[in-house]
Scaffold this motif. Structure first.
Motif, PDB file in Angstrom:
ATOM      1  N   ARG A  27       0.875  -1.184   0.000  1.00  0.00           N
ATOM      2  CA  ARG A  27       0.000   0.000   0.000  1.00  0.00           C
ATOM      3  C   ARG A  27       0.905   1.225   0.000  1.00  0.00           C
ATOM      4  O   ARG A  27       1.363   1.700   1.043  1.00  0.00           O
ATOM      5  CB  ARG A  27      -0.892  -0.026   1.246  1.00  0.00           C
ATOM      6  CG  ARG A  27      -1.875   1.149   1.347  1.00  0.00           C
ATOM      7  CD  ARG A  27      -3.030   0.948   0.401  1.00  0.00           C
ATOM      8  NE  ARG A  27      -4.135   1.835   0.748  1.00  0.00           N
ATOM      9  CZ  ARG A  27      -4.669   2.713  -0.092  1.00  0.00           C
ATOM     10  NH1 ARG A  27      -4.179   2.835  -1.316  1.00  0.00           N
ATOM     11  NH2 ARG A  27      -5.688   3.456   0.284  1.00  0.00           N
ATOM     12  N   ARG A  53      -2.477   6.402  -0.868  1.00  0.00           N
ATOM     13  CA  ARG A  53      -3.402   6.647   0.236  1.00  0.00           C
ATOM     14  C   ARG A  53      -4.310   7.827  -0.077  1.00  0.00           C
ATOM     15  O   ARG A  53      -3.960   8.712  -0.859  1.00  0.00           O
ATOM     16  CB  ARG A  53      -2.623   6.964   1.523  1.00  0.00           C
ATOM     17  CG  ARG A  53      -1.840   5.818   2.104  1.00  0.00           C
ATOM     18  CD  ARG A  53      -1.287   6.151   3.481  1.00  0.00           C
ATOM     19  NE  ARG A  53      -0.229   7.150   3.447  1.00  0.00           N
ATOM     20  CZ  ARG A  53       0.344   7.655   4.535  1.00  0.00           C
ATOM     21  NH1 ARG A  53      -0.045   7.258   5.743  1.00  0.00           N
ATOM     22  NH2 ARG A  53       1.312   8.553   4.434  1.00  0.00           N
ATOM     23  N   SER A 103      -5.162   5.447   5.068  1.00  0.00           N
ATOM     24  CA  SER A 103      -4.789   4.152   4.506  1.00  0.00           C
ATOM     25  C   SER A 103      -6.014   3.351   4.090  1.00  0.00           C
ATOM     26  O   SER A 103      -5.926   2.477   3.216  1.00  0.00           O
ATOM     27  CB  SER A 103      -3.955   3.354   5.510  1.00  0.00           C
ATOM     28  OG  SER A 103      -2.719   3.998   5.758  1.00  0.00           O
ATOM     29  N   PHE A 104      -7.168   3.645   4.727  1.00  0.00           N
ATOM     30  CA  PHE A 104      -8.428   2.977   4.397  1.00  0.00           C
ATOM     31  C   PHE A 104      -9.502   4.043   4.169  1.00  0.00           C
ATOM     32  O   PHE A 104      -9.327   5.199   4.554  1.00  0.00           O
ATOM     33  CB  PHE A 104      -8.850   2.036   5.531  1.00  0.00           C
ATOM     34  CG  PHE A 104      -7.832   0.974   5.846  1.00  0.00           C
ATOM     35  CD1 PHE A 104      -7.717  -0.157   5.070  1.00  0.00           C
ATOM     36  CD2 PHE A 104      -6.969   1.129   6.927  1.00  0.00           C
ATOM     37  CE1 PHE A 104      -6.767  -1.129   5.352  1.00  0.00           C
ATOM     38  CE2 PHE A 104      -6.018   0.163   7.222  1.00  0.00           C
ATOM     39  CZ  PHE A 104      -5.907  -0.963   6.435  1.00  0.00           C
ATOM     40  N   HIS A 126      -9.737  -0.849  -0.435  1.00  0.00           N
ATOM     41  CA  HIS A 126      -9.029  -0.576   0.812  1.00  0.00           C
ATOM     42  C   HIS A 126     -10.007   0.047   1.813  1.00  0.00           C
ATOM     43  O   HIS A 126      -9.933   1.233   2.119  1.00  0.00           O
ATOM     44  CB  HIS A 126      -7.840   0.355   0.579  1.00  0.00           C
ATOM     45  CG  HIS A 126      -6.811  -0.203  -0.349  1.00  0.00           C
ATOM     46  ND1 HIS A 126      -6.803   0.084  -1.688  1.00  0.00           N
ATOM     47  CD2 HIS A 126      -5.778  -1.054  -0.111  1.00  0.00           C
ATOM     48  CE1 HIS A 126      -5.790  -0.554  -2.255  1.00  0.00           C
ATOM     49  NE2 HIS A 126      -5.162  -1.250  -1.331  1.00  0.00           N
ATOM     50  N   CYS A 183      -0.098  -5.141   3.565  1.00  0.00           N
ATOM     51  CA  CYS A 183      -1.043  -6.148   4.032  1.00  0.00           C
ATOM     52  C   CYS A 183      -0.404  -7.523   3.869  1.00  0.00           C
ATOM     53  O   CYS A 183       0.073  -7.867   2.776  1.00  0.00           O
ATOM     54  CB  CYS A 183      -2.336  -6.096   3.228  1.00  0.00           C
ATOM     55  SG  CYS A 183      -3.275  -4.568   3.364  1.00  0.00           S
TER      56      CYS A 183
END
Length: 267
Positions: free
Chosen positions: A10, A15, A28-29, A39, A240
Motif C-alpha cells: 500500500r 493513500r 490508509s483505508f 481498501h 497487508c
C-alpha cells in the motif's frame, strides 16, 4: 487458506490524502470523503489515518460509537477531552485508547504552539454495546528501540490491565495486537504470527521525516518471510500480509535513518 504468504503493498502515494490547511491527513483505508472499495478495512483494522494538526486548531466535539479508537502520538502534544470526564494532554510516546461502545463524544486539539503529528486508528470490536471506557499508556523511545513493544493487546489476555493507566499494552476489544519499534539502520526484527489457522498483519512506516504527499522518502525497510516473500517500504507505506499460522515476519531497516514502524497482528 491455500498456498503460502501473500503480500499487498500500500504505497503512501496511493493513500487518500487531504490538505485542509489546519489539518494535513493521509487515509490508509476509506474514511470521510475518501472511498476506495479495495481498501476499506483489513481484518478488524478499519481506520489508519496519519494526521498533522496545526497549533491552536483541532477536531471539535463529535460523536463515536461501536469502535475501538486509539491515538499514537509521534510528535507535538494532543489535548483530549471527552464526555466521560477525561481531560488529558498526550505527548510523544503516549498511546490513548477509547472504547466508544454505546457512544461517547470527544474533541482533540493541538496543544501548545507546535503542530501535533499522530496516528488515529480504529478497529471493530468483537462485542457490541460495550460500556464506554478510556485508557492511556506510555512507551519510551528506549522501550521501542530495536525491539517490539506491544502497545495494544486484546482485553482479558494475561498481562493486559483494564486500569485507566497502567504498565503494558492498552486493552482493545478486537482480535488485534499492535507492536511498535524504532529500528536502527542495519537492524532486523522478527515476529511469528500466531493467530490460529490464518494470520493477518499490517505493517506501517510512520512518516517521521516530515509531511510529504509525493513520493515516499526517509526511512526504508524490507519486510520478508521464509517463503521468499519480500517488499520494500518507505515512509508512509503500508503492507497487508496474509499468511499461514506460525509464519515468521522479518522487518529489516535497509535505510540510513531510524525507522518508526507499527506492526498490527490481526485475526
Amino acid at each position: 487458506m491455500s498456498g503460502g504468504t501473500q503480500f499487498a503493498l500500500r504505497s503512501s502515494t496511493e493513500r487518500g490524502h487531504s490538505d485542509h490547511g489546519w489539518l494535513k491527513t493521509f487515509h490508509s483505508f476509506s474514511f470521510a470523503n475518501y472511498s476506495d472499495p479495495k481498501h476499506s478495512e483489513f481484518g478488524s483494522l478499519r481506520v489508519l489515518n496519519e494526521d498533522r494538526v496545526e497549533a491552536r486548531t483541532g477536531f471539535g466535539i463529535h460523536s463515536h460509537r461501536e469502535f475501538e479508537i486509539f491515538s499514537y502520538i509521534v510528535s507535538g502534544e494532543l489535548q483530549h477531552k471527552d464526555s466521560m470526564g477525561n481531560t488529558e494532554v498526550l505527548k510523544r510516546g503516549d498511546l490513548q485508547m477509547t472504547s466508544a461502545g454505546t457512544g461517547i463524544q470527544h474533541s482533540e486539539h493541538a496543544h501548545g504552539d507546535e503542530q501535533v503529528h499522530f496516528l488515529q486508528i480504529w478497529s471493530k470490536p468483537s462485542v457490541a454495546n460495550l460500556k464506554p471506557a478510556y485508557f492511556t499508556r506510555h512507551f519510551t523511545d528506549n522501550e521501542k528501540g530495536d525491539r517490539w513493544a506491544r502497545v495494544v493487546a486484546p482485553a482479558g489476555e494475561e498481562g493486559v490491565s483494564d486500569a485507566r493507566q497502567a504498565l503494558g499494552p492498552a486493552p482493545v476489544h478486537s482480535p488485534l495486537s499492535l507492536y511498535a519499534t524504532l529500528l536502527s539502520p542495519g537492524r532486523c526484527l522478527s515476529r511469528e504470527l500466531s493467530t490460529p489457522a490464518l494470520s493477518k498483519a499490517y505493517v506501517h512506516v510512520v512518516q517521521t521525516s516530515g509531511y510529504n504527499p509525493s513520493a515516499a522518502s526517509g526511512s526504508t525497510i524490507r519486510v520478508s518471510t521464509p517463503d521468499t516473500q519480500n517488499a520494500v517500504l518507505r515512509e508512509g507505506d503500508g503492507l497487508c500480509v496474509t499468511a499461514p499460522d506460525g509464519t515468521t515476519l522479518s522487518v529489516e531497516n535497509i535505510g540510513e535513518r531510524v525507522a518508526e514502524v507499527l506492526l498490527f497482528e490481526l485475526a
